[in-house]
Design a protein around this motif. Structure first.
Motif: not given
Ligand SMILES: Cc1cc2nc3c(=O)[nH]c(=O)nc-3n(C[C@H](O)[C@H](O)[C@H](O)COP(=O)(O)OP(=O)(O)OC[C@H]3O[C@@H](n4cnc5c(N)ncnc54)[C@H](O)[C@@H]3O)c2cc1C
Length: 328
Positions: A67, A72, A132
């Motif tokens: 998923i 990010s 997300t």
């Molecule tokens: C520029 C930048 C700055 C950031 N700053 C921060 C910060 O300050 N603090 C912080 O905590 N993080 C930070 N992050 C990391 C990231 O933004 C977070 O971890 C974010 O919450 C990940 O969400 P995503 O939807 O992009 O996850 P994805 O990258 O799409 O997925 C990450 C993991 O979550 C799982 N996942 C995704 N959706 C679901 C779902 N619905 N159910 C179960 N599992 C799921 C995926 O399978 C994967 O294992 C940053 C990233 C970037 C690029």
């Protein structure tokens, strides 16, 4: 027994998802790093039921599945992923009194803005969080002193084919961790209910702007990265950091929390700017590895190894990745 399992799986996905299903979809387009090969099968799930059905089909055909939220926090292998990627694009959200109910595919920053505009306080910290709300729950994402665990009232998940509601105690939130990250757990977050505090909308919006400005000042926002590559180092005894502290004075706030920022450690060891091909340790933030244009996943992995080795050898500290790997 299925005679042509690949064809039958494709047919089932096509029938159920129509043009939301693709084969050989390049994943670099779907992740912040802008790195990664194709997903053999790819479904854009625009409703929670789509997610439920996509997972059920993958299980029925014994295909590996993953998923993906906003991508990010994910590093995809150059060879891609030989299974089904389900992109959470379920994006309904509603506000009901102090509660915000958001489907997993809603962008966290959109939840932060809508909550603030509705005069709800407490989620302003998430305005600059990429990705997300589903991904944020899984990793207990946090910044500017806030964390998902402070706001989540309950989460609806797909668990072993059944939709159920989990409360915070069952989610086991910890530093960048939750039950969803524990081995063997393949629950999918379908939607999240946040419980916020009624307050003044103008004050909430001004808090959003302050957090956005803080982010711009401290992180390489324009670059392709996956945010912080490593978890900060939590330690119990001062002897765990003797080697490093002997050479580099540790800031008092880190000593007080018994948590060393991974970016600070990387900076102290002079690794900012280190480059392998187009993969580079950001000059702005030591815990960000950035893709300078044509970096491969292989180069990022080599850079990760180099950093971990140097930190282990010179500081006696074991760093652990925060970023999720797919297809390795
Ligand atoms: C520029 C930048 C700055 C950031 N700053 C921060 C910060 O300050 N603090 C912080 O905590 N993080 C930070 N992050 C990391 C990231 O933004 C977070 O971890 C974010 O919450 C990940 O969400 P995503 O939807 O992009 O996850 P994805 O990258 O799409 O997925 C990450 C993991 O979550 C799982 N996942 C995704 N959706 C679901 C779902 N619905 N159910 C179960 N599992 C799921 C995926 O399978 C994967 O294992 C940053 C990233 C970037 C690029």
């Amino acid at each position: 027994m299925l005679l042509f399992p690949h064809m039958e799986f494709v047919e089932a996905l096509q029938t159920r998802f129509g043009n939301k299903f693709k084969e050989q979809e390049i994943l670099a387009k779907h992740v912040n790093f802008r790195i990664g090969g194709p997903a053999r099968y790819f479904v854009e799930a625009v409703s929670s039921q789509d997610i439920v059905d996509a997972v059920a089909l993958a299980k029925q055909f014994a295909e590996p599945w993953f998923i993906l939220g906003g991508g990010s926090n994910t590093l995809v292998a150059d060879a891609g992923f030989a299974g089904l990627v389900i992109k959470a694009a379920n994006r309904q959200m509603k506000i009901d009194g102090p509660r915000v109910i958001a489907e997993a595919g809603v962008i966290s920053a959109a939840v932060a803005r809508a909550s603030a505009q509705a005069g709800l306080r407490g989620f302003e910290w998430a305005i600059s969080l990429p990705g997300t709300i589903g991904g944020a729950v899984r990793g207990n994402a946090g910044c500017f002193g806030g964390e998902m665990k402070d706001n989540v009232e309950s989460v609806r998940v797909l668990h072993d084919g059944v939709v159920k509601t989990l409360l915070p105690a069952e989610i086991q939130f910890a530093y960048r961790d939750s039950v969803f990250k524990h081995s063997g757990n393949d629950d999918v977050v379908l939607d999240v209910t946040l419980l916020l505090k009624p307050g003044d909308a103008a004050e909430a919006i001004s808090a959003l702007e302050k957090n956005l400005a803080g982010r711009k000042a401290s992180q390489p926002l324009g670059s392709s990265s996956a945010g912080c590559m490593f978890k900060n180092f939590e330690y119990t005894s001062d002897t765990d950091i003797t080697e490093l502290a002997g050479q580099h004075p540790v800031p008092p706030e880190m000593l007080a929390r018994h948590r060393l920022a991974a970016g600070w450690i990387i900076d102290q060891l002079g690794l900012k700017g280190t480059r392998i091909g187009d993969a580079m340790v950001s000059e702005t933030h030591g815990n960000f590895l950035v893709n300078k244009g044509a970096a491969t996943a292989d180069q990022i992995v080599q850079l990760i190894s180099l950093i971990k080795m140097k930190v282990r050898d010179e500081a006696g500290i074991e760093l652990h990745e925060e970023v999720q790997h797919l297809g390795f």
